[in-house]
Design an enzyme around this catalytic site. Structure first.
Site, short mmCIF file in Angstrom:
data_model
loop_
_atom_site.label_atom_id
_atom_site.label_comp_id
_atom_site.label_asym_id
_atom_site.label_seq_id
_atom_site.Cartn_x
_atom_site.Cartn_y
_atom_site.Cartn_z
N THR A 121 49.65 47.07 58.54
CA THR A 121 49.80 48.47 58.12
C THR A 121 51.30 48.67 57.79
O THR A 121 52.13 47.85 58.15
CB THR A 121 49.32 49.46 59.20
OG1 THR A 121 47.97 49.14 59.49
CG2 THR A 121 49.41 50.91 58.79
N ASP A 135 37.58 50.72 62.13
CA ASP A 135 38.17 51.95 62.66
C ASP A 135 37.10 52.96 63.06
O ASP A 135 37.40 54.00 63.67
CB ASP A 135 39.13 52.59 61.64
CG ASP A 135 40.52 51.96 61.72
OD1 ASP A 135 40.86 51.39 62.77
OD2 ASP A 135 41.27 52.05 60.73
N GLY A 178 48.60 50.53 64.65
CA GLY A 178 47.32 50.83 65.29
C GLY A 178 47.45 51.95 66.29
O GLY A 178 48.04 53.01 66.01
#
Ligand code: DON
Length: 581
Positions: free
Chosen positions: A394, A436, A488
């Site tokens: 990410t 997710d 996360g």
């Protein structure tokens, strides 16, 4: 070296009415020096901090920051710079983000007059139903949401970035895409972190992916060039055909064709009908500032609850003073925010999330009372669970100009290298964002996060996200701090730790970013502390917490306006760099 100061005893004195019949206790803790930073941060400062006057961008790779600068110098605004950097970061950090991923962005433009939130996150495809991911007993089928074709959700990155650029940028799209096309074509040298991820995921990659990330049947090594020709062709087609290319052009057709043998998990119809959600940002007040951030399904609302609860707990005099009190206040605020996230979090189109009540004073005071009662009575113990760890992925981009125009955006393909699948002929890596969702009650995702039915898989639904890009405003409504993080479950607490050090403890932005962090995510019931904090005080001696010393996964990227200067910081835990002038 750091001076360990004398032991002080902290007496719990109860002054507040609602608490009765409590047991007093005394703790022995050493005072801590206030300027401790993660190892090596001071030496790295020159690289990870930048001071400018006109424009500053902080990203997770020098080439991405350079692309932002390139767009700005070509006459673009903060949005052009942000979009140029986004395309480049998806090429140079393919383990972190990518054009078949998604993200959130908050913008504050026109000197504070235009404030918008964009959700271009992945959505469950029409074929994405929860039954497909569990066995006959309702238990998750191992790995199905993590690797392989079914772990991907309908991507939103390209529609999102193009919409933002078209609506709020100044430059022609082709100009904004120039740096990414060039870097994809000519390649860049693979750096250590990327080489490690390629190696550790090699066996999981499909043959098309191995062809790009390998050579002579082995993974590419640090220092070798990563050239992405198919990806450069997709970018060139985007420059010409704009979002048509990802909705119904050749790229869309290649994705749909790839999925034919996989029960058409993602179809042309999913790509064609993908909708970017544009809305008002949600507003909170903390650290003496008005804050704009992402509405659900981002977890940012829970982060705002954490901020407010922390402020309320500062006023509770029955709690311990000094660093022990500080850790307790931080930890207990985080615990509540992450509990709410687990119980309530999900797509607001499918489940009701009462943002106003989560941010109300009544709610904050009720939760603060409960915390006070618990801590002061000492009548509780911690239970340990498992935490699965993931490597860095990410990414976040923060951009600001001297007029307080800003973009704060977090983007992802979820786990490292997403689904570990390249769609043949495109160079594009599929996300694994289906993970997710809460696949089944009681089963944590790869970040150890639990979820409720509110975050169950349903066609068209957006999975709950920890990504919480935000902008803090000055009194006139202009941006003062653009901040966010990948990492996360540690995203919200990283933003909290950084803002807490910067706004409450008065450290510089860089010192705040490199300060050791505390993280609690409700389950498992463990306080995660960065190793350097260990030398400050024996946290393990606190009776309240099970403590684990680990390096934080998350990295913060922030730009702050201080008087007539713009300060950019890319987290010294990573490879990024802030640039500007
Ligand atoms: O949206 C989310 O919450 C996750 N997909 C973010 C993943 C992430 O930040 C991974 N970093 N370690």
């Amino acid at each position: 070296m750091f001076k360990i100061q004398a032991l002080v005893s902290v007496l719990f004195i109860v002054q507040c009415q609602p608490i009765q019949n409590i047991r007093f206790r005394t703790l022995q803790v050493p005072e801590a020096p206030s300027l401790l930073q993660i190892e090596g941060a001071a030496e790295k400062r020159e690289r990870f901090e930048f001071t400018g006057k006109e424009f500053v961008i902080a990203t997770d790779h020098p080439l991405a920051s350079s692309a932002g600068l390139y767009a700005w110098k070509a006459g673009g605004n903060v949005v052009d710079a942000f979009v140029a950097a986004s395309f480049v970061v998806s090429i140079v950090r393919p383990h972190s983000t990518g054009l078949l991923g998604g993200g959130f962005a908050v913008i504050n433009l026109d000197q504070g007059k235009t404030k918008r939130a964009f959700d271009f996150r992945e959505r469950a495809p029409i074929a994405g139903r929860k039954e497909a991911y569990v066995d006959n007993e309702g238990k998750p089928i191992p790995g199905k949401t993590v690797n392989g074709p079914f772990s991907a959700a309908t991507p939103g990155m390209i529609p999102g970035l193009l919409l933002l650029q078209k609506r709020y940028g100044r430059l022609p799209l082709a100009k904004v895409l120039e740096p990414s096309i060039q870097i994809a074509k000519s390649g860049f040298a693979i750096y250590g972190d990327l080489a490690r991820v390629i190696k550790s995921n090699w066996e999981l990659m499909n043959p098309e992916m191995k062809e790009i990330f390998g050579k002579e049947g082995r993974p590419l090594l640090e220092g070798e060039p990563l050239v992405q020709i198919d990806l450069s062709t997709v970018l060139e087609r985007l420059a010409l055909l704009e979002e048509m290319e990802i909705r119904e052009g050749q790229t869309a057709e290649k994705i749909a064709k790839f999925y034919v043998p996989y029960q058409e998990h993602i179809r042309l119809q999913d790509l064609k009908n993908y909708k970017v959600n544009e809305s008002e940002p949600i507003v909170g007040y903390a650290f003496g500032k008005k804050i704009i951030t992402m509405p659900p399904p981002s977890s940012a609302v829970h982060l705002l609850t954490i901020f407010q609860l922390l402020a309320e707990l500062q006023n509770r005099k029955s709690l311990p003073t000094g660093e022990v009190g500080e850790i307790i206040r931080l930890t207990e605020s985080m615990r509540v925010g992450y509990r709410d996230r687990a119980e309530l979090g999900g797509d607001p189109k499918f489940t009701k999330i009462d943002v106003q009540s989560l941010l109300s004073q009544v709610y904050i005071k009720t939760e603060a009372n409960a915390i006070e009662r618990k801590i002061v009575s000492g009548a509780w113990t911690s239970t340990i669970g498992d935490l699965k760890t993931e490597s860095y992925n990410t990414t976040h981009i923060s951009v600001m100009d001297k007029d307080g125009n800003a973009v704060s955006s977090t983007q992802s393909i979820n786990g490292s290298l997403g689904a570990k699948i390249v769609v043949p002929g495109t160079g594009l890596i599929l996300n694994n964002t289906m993970d997710d969702f809460a696949v089944a009650p009681g089963f944590p995702n790869i970040y150890g996060l639990l979820g409720s039915n509110a975050n169950a898989i349903e066609p068209g639904k957006t999975p709950l996200s920890s990504m919480s890009p935000m902008i803090l405003l000055d009194d006139s409504g202009k941006s003062e701090i653009a901040i966010g993080a990948p990492g996360g479950s540690q995203i919200p607490t990283t933003i909290l730790n950084t803002l807490y050090q910067y706004k409450t403890k008065g450290l510089s932005l860089y010192e705040s970013a490199s300060h050791p962090r505390y993280h609690h995510q409700y389950q498992p019931d463990i306080l995660f502390v960065e190793p350097e904090a260990k030398v400050r005080f024996p946290l393990t001696e606190l009776p309240f917490y099970q403590v684990q010393y680990v390096r934080h996964r998350a990295k913060v990227f922030a730009v702050a306006r201080e008087k007539d200067e713009l300060i950019g910081v890319s987290d010294p835990r990573g490879e990024g760099v802030p640039l500007g002038f």
